[in-house]
Structure formats: structure tokens, C-alpha cells
Design a protein around this motif. Structure first.
Motif, PDB file in Angstrom:
ATOM      1  N   PHE A   5     -11.223 -12.623  -6.298  1.00 26.69           N
ATOM      2  CA  PHE A   5     -11.953 -13.133  -5.132  1.00 26.69           C
ATOM      3  C   PHE A   5     -12.020 -12.130  -3.992  1.00 26.69           C
ATOM      4  CE2 PHE A   5     -10.169 -16.977  -7.174  1.00 26.69           C
ATOM      5  CZ  PHE A   5     -11.366 -17.530  -7.588  1.00 26.69           C
ATOM      6  N   ALA A   6     -11.376 -11.013  -4.162  1.00 22.57           N
ATOM      7  CA  ALA A   6     -11.358  -9.948  -3.160  1.00 22.57           C
ATOM      8  C   ALA A   6     -11.399  -8.610  -3.897  1.00 22.57           C
ATOM      9  CB  ALA A   6     -10.085 -10.054  -2.318  1.00 22.57           C
ATOM     10  N   PRO A   7     -11.662  -7.534  -3.178  1.00 23.83           N
ATOM     11  CA  PRO A   7     -11.649  -6.226  -3.845  1.00 23.83           C
ATOM     12  C   PRO A   7     -10.318  -5.979  -4.559  1.00 23.83           C
ATOM     13  CG  PRO A   7     -12.505  -6.024  -1.613  1.00 23.83           C
ATOM     14  CD  PRO A   7     -11.981  -7.429  -1.757  1.00 23.83           C
ATOM     15  N   ALA A   8     -10.389  -5.375  -5.712  1.00 22.74           N
ATOM     16  CA  ALA A   8      -9.180  -5.116  -6.506  1.00 22.74           C
ATOM     17  C   ALA A   8      -8.182  -4.233  -5.762  1.00 22.74           C
ATOM     18  CB  ALA A   8      -9.553  -4.469  -7.834  1.00 22.74           C
ATOM     19  N   ASP A   9      -8.667  -3.439  -4.828  1.00 17.18           N
ATOM     20  CA  ASP A   9      -7.788  -2.516  -4.102  1.00 17.18           C
ATOM     21  C   ASP A   9      -7.364  -3.056  -2.733  1.00 17.18           C
ATOM     22  OD1 ASP A   9     -10.198  -2.311  -2.739  1.00 17.18           O
ATOM     23  OD2 ASP A   9     -10.267  -0.126  -2.802  1.00 17.18           O
ATOM     24  N   GLU A  10      -7.412  -4.352  -2.544  1.00 14.42           N
ATOM     25  CA  GLU A  10      -7.148  -4.979  -1.238  1.00 14.42           C
ATOM     26  C   GLU A  10      -5.863  -4.494  -0.572  1.00 14.42           C
ATOM     27  OE1 GLU A  10      -7.989  -7.132   2.046  1.00 14.42           O
ATOM     28  OE2 GLU A  10      -9.307  -7.058   0.305  1.00 14.42           O
ATOM     29  N   TYR A  11      -4.778  -4.329  -1.320  1.00 11.10           N
ATOM     30  CA  TYR A  11      -3.485  -3.940  -0.742  1.00 11.10           C
ATOM     31  C   TYR A  11      -3.055  -2.525  -1.143  1.00 11.10           C
ATOM     32  CZ  TYR A  11      -3.425  -9.016  -0.293  1.00 11.10           C
ATOM     33  OH  TYR A  11      -3.764 -10.321  -0.004  1.00 11.10           O
ATOM     34  N   ASP A  12      -3.913  -1.813  -1.857  1.00 11.12           N
ATOM     35  CA  ASP A  12      -3.541  -0.501  -2.397  1.00 11.12           C
ATOM     36  C   ASP A  12      -3.134   0.497  -1.318  1.00 11.12           C
ATOM     37  OD1 ASP A  12      -4.133  -1.536  -4.863  1.00 11.12           O
ATOM     38  OD2 ASP A  12      -5.779  -0.143  -5.303  1.00 11.12           O
ATOM     39  N   SER A  13      -3.712   0.398  -0.146  1.00 15.87           N
ATOM     40  CA  SER A  13      -3.423   1.394   0.895  1.00 15.87           C
ATOM     41  C   SER A  13      -1.970   1.328   1.378  1.00 15.87           C
ATOM     42  CB  SER A  13      -4.371   1.223   2.082  1.00 15.87           C
ATOM     43  OG  SER A  13      -4.156  -0.027   2.714  1.00 15.87           O
ATOM     44  N   TYR A  14      -1.278   0.235   1.134  1.00 13.71           N
ATOM     45  CA  TYR A  14       0.126   0.110   1.541  1.00 13.71           C
ATOM     46  C   TYR A  14       1.072   0.851   0.594  1.00 13.71           C
ATOM     47  CZ  TYR A  14      -1.662  -3.880   4.255  1.00 13.71           C
ATOM     48  OH  TYR A  14      -2.363  -4.681   5.108  1.00 13.71           O
ATOM     49  N   ALA A  15       0.642   1.088  -0.626  1.00 11.01           N
ATOM     50  CA  ALA A  15       1.528   1.609  -1.663  1.00 11.01           C
ATOM     51  C   ALA A  15       2.093   2.998  -1.381  1.00 11.01           C
ATOM     52  CB  ALA A  15       0.839   1.575  -3.022  1.00 11.01           C
ATOM     53  N   PRO A  16       1.293   3.990  -0.979  1.00  8.24           N
ATOM     54  CA  PRO A  16       1.887   5.321  -0.778  1.00  8.24           C
ATOM     55  C   PRO A  16       3.025   5.322   0.252  1.00  8.24           C
ATOM     56  CG  PRO A  16      -0.496   5.481  -0.849  1.00  8.24           C
ATOM     57  CD  PRO A  16      -0.162   4.011  -0.803  1.00  8.24           C
ATOM     58  N   HIS A  17       2.851   4.586   1.339  1.00  3.08           N
ATOM     59  CA  HIS A  17       3.901   4.546   2.357  1.00  3.08           C
ATOM     60  C   HIS A  17       5.153   3.853   1.821  1.00  3.08           C
ATOM     61  CE1 HIS A  17       5.665   4.761   6.288  1.00  3.08           C
ATOM     62  NE2 HIS A  17       5.855   3.458   6.315  1.00  3.08           N
ATOM     63  N   ILE A  18       4.979   2.794   1.054  1.00  2.26           N
ATOM     64  CA  ILE A  18       6.129   2.086   0.484  1.00  2.26           C
ATOM     65  C   ILE A  18       6.874   2.999  -0.480  1.00  2.26           C
ATOM     66  CG2 ILE A  18       6.808   0.181  -1.040  1.00  2.26           C
ATOM     67  CD1 ILE A  18       4.573  -1.481   0.364  1.00  2.26           C
ATOM     68  N   VAL A  19       6.150   3.739  -1.303  1.00  2.00           N
ATOM     69  CA  VAL A  19       6.792   4.699  -2.212  1.00  2.00           C
ATOM     70  C   VAL A  19       7.588   5.715  -1.391  1.00  2.00           C
ATOM     71  CG1 VAL A  19       6.381   6.557  -3.883  1.00  2.00           C
ATOM     72  CG2 VAL A  19       5.134   4.394  -4.083  1.00  2.00           C
ATOM     73  N   SER A  20       6.993   6.209  -0.325  1.00  2.00           N
ATOM     74  CA  SER A  20       7.676   7.171   0.540  1.00  2.00           C
ATOM     75  C   SER A  20       8.953   6.581   1.137  1.00  2.00           C
ATOM     76  CB  SER A  20       6.727   7.600   1.660  1.00  2.00           C
ATOM     77  OG  SER A  20       7.380   8.417   2.583  1.00  2.00           O
ATOM     78  N   LEU A  21       8.895   5.333   1.571  1.00  2.96           N
ATOM     79  CA  LEU A  21      10.081   4.689   2.146  1.00  2.96           C
ATOM     80  C   LEU A  21      11.215   4.608   1.124  1.00  2.96           C
ATOM     81  CD1 LEU A  21       8.426   1.776   4.172  1.00  2.96           C
ATOM     82  CD2 LEU A  21       9.314   3.958   5.058  1.00  2.96           C
ATOM     83  N   VAL A  22      10.884   4.236  -0.098  1.00  2.05           N
ATOM     84  CA  VAL A  22      11.913   4.136  -1.143  1.00  2.05           C
ATOM     85  C   VAL A  22      12.519   5.515  -1.403  1.00  2.05           C
ATOM     86  CG1 VAL A  22      12.350   3.581  -3.571  1.00  2.05           C
ATOM     87  CG2 VAL A  22      10.910   2.070  -2.179  1.00  2.05           C
ATOM     88  N   PHE A  23      11.684   6.542  -1.439  1.00  2.00           N
ATOM     89  CA  PHE A  23      12.192   7.885  -1.688  1.00  2.00           C
ATOM     90  C   PHE A  23      12.989   8.419  -0.509  1.00  2.00           C
ATOM     91  CE2 PHE A  23       9.600   7.546  -5.305  1.00  2.00           C
ATOM     92  CZ  PHE A  23      10.154   8.409  -6.226  1.00  2.00           C
ATOM     93  N   GLN A  24      12.806   7.838   0.659  1.00  2.00           N
ATOM     94  CA  GLN A  24      13.631   8.193   1.823  1.00  2.00           C
ATOM     95  C   GLN A  24      14.968   7.457   1.784  1.00  2.00           C
ATOM     96  OE1 GLN A  24      11.565   7.855   5.639  1.00  2.00           O
ATOM     97  NE2 GLN A  24       9.642   8.216   4.549  1.00  2.00           N
ATOM     98  N   GLY A  25      15.146   6.562   0.809  1.00  2.00           N
ATOM     99  CA  GLY A  25      16.416   5.867   0.649  1.00  2.00           C
ATOM    100  C   GLY A  25      16.441   4.450   1.182  1.00  2.00           C
TER     101      GLY A  25
END
Length: 105
Positions: free
Chosen positions: A36-56
Motif C-alpha cells: 500500500f506504500a512504496p516498497a522503500d518507505e523506510y529504507d532511508s533509515y537503514a544505513p544510519h542504523i547499521v552505522s549505529l550498530v557498528f559504533q557499538g
């Protein structure tokens, strides 16, 4: 571009894609991305979240981040139980990826 750089770029892309998949299930706006929405609706949040995890960042810190994202969305009610599950899944997925890479090197 060296093979090592290409490998790291591919690994980063795979981590981001994994988090994007998890965020589709998080779906704080109940939009059903891809349906019902674009498939990439939340995709823009992912790179920052990955970065946060890699920061510990811990699961609790990722949870806080998800809750801040949710609170910034119009008319979104809290869903702490679901946010906790998603934060834990993100941490587990990315930490498993890290451990797998550590064993290969």
C-alpha cells in the motif's frame, strides 16, 4: 578498486539490505511497504542504523533510536513491545554478520 574494498562494499550493502527488510516488518506507520506504500518507505533509515550498530550501540540504544523515529511520524502511537523485538532482531542480524566476517579473516 581493490578486491578487499569491493568485498567490504558488498558486505555493507548486504547489511543495509538486511536492516531494510527488518524495517519493513517494523512498519510503524502501518503502510505495508510494497503493498500500500512504496516498497522503500523506510529504507532511508537503514544505513544510519547499521552505522549505529557498528559504533557499538546496544539493543536498548537502537530501541531508543527507533522510538525517536516513530515519535517523529505523524499520528503514530507507541508500540514498545514491537520496537523491542525489531531492535533485538537488528542487533542479532548485524552482530551475526560481524562474527561471520571475523571468523573468515
Amino acid at each position: 578498486m581493490s578486491n578487499n574494498h569491493k568485498s567490504r562494499t558488498k558486505e555493507a550493502r548486504l547489511r543495509i539490505q538486511a536492516v531494510q527488510t527488518i524495517l519493513k516488518r517494523w512498519d510503524p506507520m502501518d503502510l505495508a511497504p510494497g503493498e500500500f506504500a512504496p516498497a522503500d518507505e523506510y529504507d532511508s533509515y537503514a544505513p544510519h542504523i547499521v552505522s549505529l550498530v557498528f559504533q557499538g550501540y546496544s539493543a536498548e540504544q537502537i530501541l531508543e533510536h527507533l522510538q525517536r523515529l516513530r515519535s517523529g511520524m505523524v499520528c503514530m502511537r507507541e508500540n514498545p513491545r514491537h520496537d523491542i523485538e525489531i531492535a533485538g532482531e537488528i542487533i542479532a542480524t548485524l552482530r551475526n554478520t560481524l562474527e561471520g566476517n571475523d571468523q573468515q579473516t
